[in-house]
Structure formats: structure tokens, C-alpha cells
Design an enzyme around this catalytic site. Structure first.
Site, mmCIF file in Angstrom:
data_model
loop_
_atom_site.group_PDB
_atom_site.id
_atom_site.type_symbol
_atom_site.label_atom_id
_atom_site.label_comp_id
_atom_site.label_asym_id
_atom_site.label_seq_id
_atom_site.Cartn_x
_atom_site.Cartn_y
_atom_site.Cartn_z
ATOM 1 N N ASP A 60 -1.535 10.325 23.361
ATOM 2 C CA ASP A 60 -2.133 9.907 22.106
ATOM 3 C C ASP A 60 -2.851 8.576 22.385
ATOM 4 O O ASP A 60 -2.520 7.866 23.328
ATOM 5 C CB ASP A 60 -1.006 9.714 21.088
ATOM 6 N N ASP B 91 -4.329 5.922 19.702
ATOM 7 C CA ASP B 91 -4.018 4.780 18.819
ATOM 8 C C ASP B 91 -2.509 4.652 18.588
ATOM 9 O O ASP B 91 -1.850 5.606 18.172
ATOM 10 C CB ASP B 91 -4.729 4.945 17.475
#
Ligand code: MG
Ligand code: ZN
Length: 170
Positions: A10, A12
């Protein structure tokens, strides 16, 4: 046959601070352990991919192009640290109400990469700071762990990405 193992990351809140709909490359900020963690994962033989929901595009907050600008910066920063760049990026630009197939917790962005790059699913991990990241990994049939935010007892948890990388070294 060579084992092709990968870590799906991922973006952010996992590699860089979650600035809540980050759109300006100037606002990008790394966690202190990010580069070290990525270096260790590459040393351990993993290909690195980014798998990110960017609903700010679908919500009309920013253009997809600004996502790409940020991803080019990520690649430049990795090269500057003498790391290999990310192998590929998967972006879901849709807002939740569009009902797309790709938005995490769907595993589609991951399974598409597994197929495209002929990866060994049993040696792959999805890592993120949210439960939906771990669920995306589970839905794609790979291992998952959550970092930074302790959101669920159903998945392994690591305080930092570096802690996760170190756990694979053992
Ligand atoms: Mg996140
Ligand atoms: Zn989507």
C-alpha cells in the site's frame, strides 16, 4: 523454475505519510524506516509492487496525472538510494460508489500482477496500514500483514515496515 516472490505495498500510510488525498508531490513525506525496509526486502529477493486506492481521482479532487507524478518521484527516490525501482504500480482511481472491480479490499489488482508477472502466490505478501489492505491480500490468496496501525487480530501486525522486513529475515 525460479521462485518469483513479491511484496505488494500500500502507498499512503505504509510507505509515505497518509496526507488524506495526497495530490502534490511536494507534500510527499516518507516514514523514517521506508527506504531501509525496501532495501532489505529487495535483498531478500522480493520484487516490489505498489497497490493503491486513489479515490481522490474518482471524487474529482485531483487528476490521475498527479498520481503518476508522485509515482515517478517514488521511482527517482528509490534510484537515488541505489535501490531497484518498483516493478509496477496498480492504481484504483474509482470512488467507492462506482462499484468497480479493482478497489481494495478486492484482490483483483494483486491477482492481475500475479498473473502478469508469473509470480509464486504462496511466496507473496500484501502489506498495508489498513484492514482493507490485508483483506485484499487474503482475497487474492496471498499472505497479508498490517503495519503501523493495529486494526485487526485476524492478521499479523508489525509496528513498522522495517519490523515486517526483519521478520522475513529470520
Ligand atoms: Mg494506506
Ligand atoms: Zn477501481
Amino acid at each position: 523454475m525460479k521462485t518469483r516472490k513479491a511484496i505488494f505495498l500500500d502507498r499512503d500510510g505504509t510507505l509515505i505519510l497518509d496526507k488524506n488525498y495526497l495530490s502534490r508531490v511536494e507534500d510527499m513525506e516518507y516514514f523514517p524506516d521506508t527506504m531501509k525496509a525496501l532495501q532489505l526486502l529487495q535483498q531478500l529477493g522480493f520484487e516490489l509492487f505498489i497497490v493503491t486506492n486513489q479515490s481522490g481521482v474518482g471524487r474529482g479532487y485531483f487528476a490521475l496525472e498527479s498520481v503518476y507524478v508522485i509515482h515517478r518521484q517514488l521511482q527517482n527516490d528509490l534510484r537515488a538510494q541505489k535501490l531497484s525501482p518498483f516493478k509496477d504500480f496498480a492504481v484504483c482511481p474509482h470512488s467507492p460508489d462506482e462499484g468497480c472491480e479493482c478497489r481494495k479490499p478486492s484482490g483483483k489488482m494483486i491477482t492481475d500482477f500475479i498473473e502478469k508477472y508469473n509470480l509464486s502466490a504462496e511466496h507473496c505478501w500484501m502489506i498495508g496500514d489498513k484492514l482493507i489492505d490485508a483483506e485484499a491480500g487474503k482475497n487474492a490468496g496471498i499472505k497479508s500483514a498490517i503495519v503501523r496501525h493495529h486494526e485487526s487480530k485476524d492478521f499479523p501486525y508489525f509496528k513498522t515496515l522495517l519490523d515486517f522486513a526483519l521478520s522475513l529475515k529470520k
